[in-house]
Design a protein around this motif. Structure first.
Motif, PDB file in Angstrom:
ATOM      1  N   ARG A 162       0.829  -1.208   0.000  1.00 22.37           N
ATOM      2  CA  ARG A 162       0.000   0.000   0.000  1.00 22.37           C
ATOM      3  C   ARG A 162       0.865   1.261   0.000  1.00 22.37           C
ATOM      4  O   ARG A 162       0.595   2.215  -0.724  1.00 22.37           O
ATOM      5  N   GLU A 163       1.921   1.260   0.792  1.00 22.99           N
ATOM      6  CA  GLU A 163       2.814   2.416   0.852  1.00 22.99           C
ATOM      7  C   GLU A 163       3.449   2.685  -0.507  1.00 22.99           C
ATOM      8  O   GLU A 163       3.543   3.832  -0.949  1.00 22.99           O
ATOM      9  N   GLU A 164       3.881   1.640  -1.191  1.00 19.30           N
ATOM     10  CA  GLU A 164       4.482   1.807  -2.515  1.00 19.30           C
ATOM     11  C   GLU A 164       3.457   2.338  -3.509  1.00 19.30           C
ATOM     12  O   GLU A 164       3.781   3.180  -4.354  1.00 19.30           O
ATOM     13  N   SER A 165       2.224   1.876  -3.400  1.00 21.07           N
ATOM     14  CA  SER A 165       1.168   2.367  -4.275  1.00 21.07           C
ATOM     15  C   SER A 165       0.946   3.867  -4.070  1.00 21.07           C
ATOM     16  O   SER A 165       0.801   4.622  -5.030  1.00 21.07           O
ATOM     17  N   ILE A 166       0.948   4.290  -2.828  1.00 26.32           N
ATOM     18  CA  ILE A 166       0.776   5.715  -2.514  1.00 26.32           C
ATOM     19  C   ILE A 166       1.957   6.516  -3.049  1.00 26.32           C
ATOM     20  O   ILE A 166       1.789   7.588  -3.638  1.00 26.32           O
ATOM     21  N   ALA A 167       3.159   6.009  -2.878  1.00 25.16           N
ATOM     22  CA  ALA A 167       4.354   6.702  -3.366  1.00 25.16           C
ATOM     23  C   ALA A 167       4.326   6.829  -4.886  1.00 25.16           C
ATOM     24  O   ALA A 167       4.640   7.897  -5.434  1.00 25.16           O
ATOM     25  N   ALA A 168       3.944   5.765  -5.582  1.00 23.58           N
ATOM     26  CA  ALA A 168       3.886   5.807  -7.045  1.00 23.58           C
ATOM     27  C   ALA A 168       2.843   6.823  -7.515  1.00 23.58           C
ATOM     28  O   ALA A 168       3.074   7.587  -8.460  1.00 23.58           O
ATOM     29  N   ARG A 169       1.684   6.823  -6.840  1.00 21.11           N
ATOM     30  CA  ARG A 169       0.642   7.778  -7.206  1.00 21.11           C
ATOM     31  C   ARG A 169       1.102   9.218  -6.930  1.00 21.11           C
ATOM     32  O   ARG A 169       0.849  10.119  -7.728  1.00 21.11           O
ATOM     33  N   SER A 170       1.815   9.426  -5.842  1.00 20.69           N
ATOM     34  CA  SER A 170       2.329  10.761  -5.519  1.00 20.69           C
ATOM     35  C   SER A 170       3.329  11.234  -6.565  1.00 20.69           C
ATOM     36  O   SER A 170       3.293  12.395  -6.994  1.00 20.69           O
ATOM     37  N   ARG A 171       4.220  10.322  -6.987  1.00 13.36           N
ATOM     38  CA  ARG A 171       5.189  10.689  -8.040  1.00 13.36           C
ATOM     39  C   ARG A 171       4.465  11.046  -9.339  1.00 13.36           C
ATOM     40  O   ARG A 171       4.820  12.017 -10.008  1.00 13.36           O
TER      41      ARG A 171
END
Length: 114
Positions: A86-95
């Motif tokens: 989930r954290e990686e998904s949020i980071a990718a969406r933020s980028r």
């Protein structure tokens, strides 16, 4: 606790709790099949966890996968794995949002003759 009592305590609608019940992340107990929903202390805890994770952006389907591990003492590594995804998904969406903002800024600057 009843549905309405828990809804008031969490600051959510009763329909939200019914949805969580139907979808599986926070399921109350029932004395009989058609009896009113009643939340025992462990089920209140589950609902509080679901509420906080929903506020953090978790979808109900993600919580359906995560909550059984928390309820049944599944190893913390399993829970950490789900949270890391989930954290990686949020980071990718933020980028992606930052990249889109940069591109939009360039378009707007060009349109304004800057």
């Amino acid at each position: 606790m009843s549905v309405s009592e828990l809804a008031a305590a969490l600051g959510v609608r009763t329909s939200t709790l019914r949805h969580w019940d139907a979808e599986g992340p926070a399921v109350p107990g029932r004395v009989a099949p058609r009896a009113a929903r009643r939340y025992a202390p462990a089920q209140v805890r589950d609902a509080r966890i679901v509420q906080q994770l929903r506020r953090a952006g978790y979808r109900v389907d993600q919580l359906r996968a995560l909550m059984p591990g928390l309820r049944h003492g599944r190893g913390p590594d399993d829970v950490r794995t789900v949270l890391a995804v989930r954290e990686e998904s949020i980071a990718a969406r933020s980028r992606a949002l930052l990249d889109a903002a940069t591109a939009l800024n360039a378009v707007l600057a060009a349109a304004n003759g800057a």
